[in-house]
Enzyme design. Sequence first.
Site, PDB file in Angstrom:
ATOM      1  N   ARG A  70      10.371 -46.901  48.301  1.00  0.00           N
ATOM      2  CA  ARG A  70       9.211 -47.759  48.561  1.00  0.00           C
ATOM      3  C   ARG A  70       8.825 -47.689  50.046  1.00  0.00           C
ATOM      4  NH1 ARG A  70      10.188 -47.582  44.238  1.00  0.00           N
ATOM      5  NH2 ARG A  70       8.440 -46.187  44.490  1.00  0.00           N
TER       6      ARG A  70
ATOM      7  N   GLN B  25       2.544 -62.397  49.065  1.00  0.00           N
ATOM      8  CA  GLN B  25       3.730 -62.085  48.250  1.00  0.00           C
ATOM      9  C   GLN B  25       4.110 -60.624  48.456  1.00  0.00           C
ATOM     10  OE1 GLN B  25       3.193 -63.927  44.051  1.00  0.00           O
ATOM     11  NE2 GLN B  25       1.169 -63.771  44.929  1.00  0.00           N
ATOM     12  N   ASN B  26       3.258 -59.902  49.160  1.00  0.00           N
ATOM     13  CA  ASN B  26       3.490 -58.459  49.307  1.00  0.00           C
ATOM     14  C   ASN B  26       4.530 -58.166  50.381  1.00  0.00           C
ATOM     15  OD1 ASN B  26       1.515 -58.287  47.440  1.00  0.00           O
ATOM     16  ND2 ASN B  26      -0.105 -57.691  48.866  1.00  0.00           N
TER      17      ASN B  26
ATOM     18  N   ASP C 245       4.673 -55.110  51.708  1.00  0.00           N
ATOM     19  CA  ASP C 245       4.126 -54.043  52.567  1.00  0.00           C
ATOM     20  C   ASP C 245       3.651 -54.655  53.886  1.00  0.00           C
ATOM     21  OD1 ASP C 245       1.266 -54.821  52.504  1.00  0.00           O
ATOM     22  OD2 ASP C 245       1.311 -54.207  50.405  1.00  0.00           O
TER      23      ASP C 245
ATOM     24  N   HIS D 110       7.851 -63.228  50.303  1.00  0.00           N
ATOM     25  CA  HIS D 110       8.829 -62.438  49.542  1.00  0.00           C
ATOM     26  C   HIS D 110       9.535 -61.391  50.396  1.00  0.00           C
ATOM     27  CE1 HIS D 110       6.788 -63.467  45.413  1.00  0.00           C
ATOM     28  NE2 HIS D 110       7.511 -64.446  45.892  1.00  0.00           N
TER      29      HIS D 110
ATOM     30  N   CYS E  59      21.514 -58.602  57.577  1.00  0.00           N
ATOM     31  CA  CYS E  59      22.973 -58.578  57.464  1.00  0.00           C
ATOM     32  C   CYS E  59      23.396 -59.724  56.550  1.00  0.00           C
ATOM     33  CB  CYS E  59      23.613 -58.739  58.849  1.00  0.00           C
ATOM     34  SG  CYS E  59      25.411 -58.907  58.755  1.00  0.00           S
TER      35      CYS E  59
ATOM     36  N   CYS F 140      26.119 -51.766  59.694  1.00  0.00           N
ATOM     37  CA  CYS F 140      25.212 -52.844  60.080  1.00  0.00           C
ATOM     38  C   CYS F 140      25.105 -52.863  61.602  1.00  0.00           C
ATOM     39  CB  CYS F 140      25.773 -54.162  59.562  1.00  0.00           C
ATOM     40  SG  CYS F 140      24.874 -55.570  60.178  1.00  0.00           S
TER      41      CYS F 140
ATOM     42  N   ASN G 168     -10.044 -61.648  41.671  1.00  0.00           N
ATOM     43  CA  ASN G 168      -9.137 -60.753  40.939  1.00  0.00           C
ATOM     44  C   ASN G 168      -9.971 -59.759  40.136  1.00  0.00           C
ATOM     45  OD1 ASN G 168      -6.996 -59.675  39.238  1.00  0.00           O
ATOM     46  ND2 ASN G 168      -5.823 -61.499  39.756  1.00  0.00           N
ATOM     47  N   LEU G 169      -9.305 -58.694  39.748  1.00  0.00           N
ATOM     48  CA  LEU G 169      -9.943 -57.698  38.901  1.00  0.00           C
ATOM     49  C   LEU G 169     -10.284 -58.289  37.545  1.00  0.00           C
ATOM     50  CD1 LEU G 169     -10.487 -54.722  39.400  1.00  0.00           C
ATOM     51  CD2 LEU G 169      -8.201 -54.201  38.523  1.00  0.00           C
TER      52      LEU G 169
HETATM   53  P1  OAD Z   1       1.134 -58.375  39.809  1.00  0.00           P
HETATM   54  O1  OAD Z   1       1.351 -56.907  39.652  1.00  0.00           O
HETATM   55  O2  OAD Z   1       1.827 -59.282  38.879  1.00  0.00           O
HETATM   56  O3  OAD Z   1      -0.421 -58.690  39.687  1.00  0.00           O
HETATM   57  C1  OAD Z   1      -1.389 -57.958  40.363  1.00  0.00           C
HETATM   58  C2  OAD Z   1      -2.737 -58.598  40.097  1.00  0.00           C
HETATM   59  O4  OAD Z   1      -3.696 -57.876  40.863  1.00  0.00           O
HETATM   60  C3  OAD Z   1      -3.199 -58.561  38.650  1.00  0.00           C
HETATM   61  O5  OAD Z   1      -3.697 -59.855  38.283  1.00  0.00           O
HETATM   62  C4  OAD Z   1      -4.333 -57.524  38.639  1.00  0.00           C
HETATM   63  O6  OAD Z   1      -5.365 -57.868  37.745  1.00  0.00           O
HETATM   64  C5  OAD Z   1      -4.830 -57.625  40.073  1.00  0.00           C
HETATM   65  N1  OAD Z   1      -5.422 -56.371  40.590  1.00  0.00           N
HETATM   66  C6  OAD Z   1      -5.035 -55.098  40.375  1.00  0.00           C
HETATM   67  N2  OAD Z   1      -5.810 -54.242  41.064  1.00  0.00           N
HETATM   68  C7  OAD Z   1      -6.701 -55.002  41.750  1.00  0.00           C
HETATM   69  C8  OAD Z   1      -7.786 -54.705  42.653  1.00  0.00           C
HETATM   70  N3  OAD Z   1      -8.093 -53.459  43.008  1.00  0.00           N
HETATM   71  N4  OAD Z   1      -8.496 -55.738  43.147  1.00  0.00           N
HETATM   72  C9  OAD Z   1      -8.202 -57.028  42.797  1.00  0.00           C
HETATM   73  N5  OAD Z   1      -7.197 -57.356  41.960  1.00  0.00           N
HETATM   74  C10 OAD Z   1      -6.460 -56.372  41.445  1.00  0.00           C
HETATM   75  O7  OAD Z   1       1.453 -58.710  41.353  1.00  0.00           O
HETATM   76  P2  OAD Z   1       1.768 -60.108  42.043  1.00  0.00           P
HETATM   77  O8  OAD Z   1       1.035 -61.224  41.404  1.00  0.00           O
HETATM   78  O9  OAD Z   1       1.589 -59.896  43.504  1.00  0.00           O
HETATM   79  O10 OAD Z   1       7.929 -60.291  43.795  1.00  0.00           O
HETATM   80  O11 OAD Z   1       3.312 -60.251  41.756  1.00  0.00           O
HETATM   81  C11 OAD Z   1       4.013 -61.330  42.306  1.00  0.00           C
HETATM   82  C12 OAD Z   1       5.427 -60.941  42.608  1.00  0.00           C
HETATM   83  O12 OAD Z   1       6.041 -60.375  41.470  1.00  0.00           O
HETATM   84  C13 OAD Z   1       5.587 -59.857  43.649  1.00  0.00           C
HETATM   85  O13 OAD Z   1       5.510 -60.327  44.971  1.00  0.00           O
HETATM   86  C14 OAD Z   1       6.958 -59.339  43.368  1.00  0.00           C
HETATM   87  C15 OAD Z   1       6.879 -59.266  41.878  1.00  0.00           C
HETATM   88  O14 OAD Z   1       8.020 -59.292  41.196  1.00  0.00           O
HETATM   89  C16 OAD Z   1       9.033 -59.861  44.446  1.00  0.00           C
HETATM   90  O15 OAD Z   1       9.230 -58.712  44.744  1.00  0.00           O
HETATM   91  C17 OAD Z   1       9.978 -60.973  44.778  1.00  0.00           C
END
Ligand code: OAD
Length: 239
Positions: A60, A94-95, A97, A112, A120, A139, A205-206
């Site tokens: 990643r 939540q990202n 990146d 997140h 560590c 470490c 959202n999409l």
């Molecule tokens: P998801 O993958 O669950 O959801 C992504 C959302 O983005 C969906 O509702 C899609 O419809 C929308 N989407 C996709 N492409 C898009 C675009 N070009 N423009 C606008 N919207 C778009 O991701 P998250 O909700 O971020 O946690 O997931 C939450 C958490 O679940 C993450 O932070 C991660 C994961 O497990 C951890 O790693 C702890």
Amino acid sequence: MRRPVKSIVVLTGAGISAESGISTFRASDGLWENHRIDDVATPEGFERNPQLVHHFYNQRRRQLLLEDIRPNAAHTALVRLEREFPGEVLIVTQNVDNLHERAGSRKLLHMHGELLKMRCVETNQIFDVQEDIGFDTLCRCCQTPGNLRPHIVWFGEIPLHMPQISRALESCDLFVAIGTSGNVYPASGFYQTAKIHRAHTVELNLEQTRSSFDERLFGRASIVVPEYVDQLICSAVAP
Ligand code: OAD
């Protein structure tokens, strides 16, 4: 009647980075880059097979550092919001990146964790990393192999910065969720906290999610976020 907007909390999810080339989480096959989430995103998975988990996050991290992975127009629009909106703007992402900070966002909380950091497990010290990490990597603070873990909040762990996030949700006038499916607690409940405290809530959202926001705008983040930000800035500075 809606109160004037003086402070905004923006929650972002994987959808805002999708057009930058980073996969979202909930693909239809239920796998994350061909791995079961239990294997690569839980403390138990790391205990069972740390090499696999390190390998997964190394991949990643390598992907994030590729030259063609860059912030898109949605990230840039949020920078503009922070600079030009005459009030408070906090981005909670939540990202994992680094595209918000690469675009130039400053008031940003990674709830997140972050892909370009390791922690560590003994001292909780956090280190910047760009290179691959393995179970045998020493470490940097205690010089012990096996003590480094990704600085990522896994399922079953408590997200970072929660007291600060809760305070911001309770006092904001506008809550905007961008590109998040609303499947993962506690972020999925943020709009309700904001609503209880009388904020206006908006989803960009999409596609429609199951959450009941006051207002929804559908489309690609690179299109709808700049449009929405323009609207917010214009209405805030209009006489
Ligand atoms: P998801 O993958 O669950 O959801 C992504 C959302 O983005 C969906 O509702 C899609 O419809 C929308 N989407 C996709 N492409 C898009 C675009 N070009 N423009 C606008 N919207 C778009 O991701 P998250 O909700 O971020 O946690 O997931 C939450 C958490 O679940 C993450 O932070 C991660 C994961 O497990 C951890 O790693 C702890």
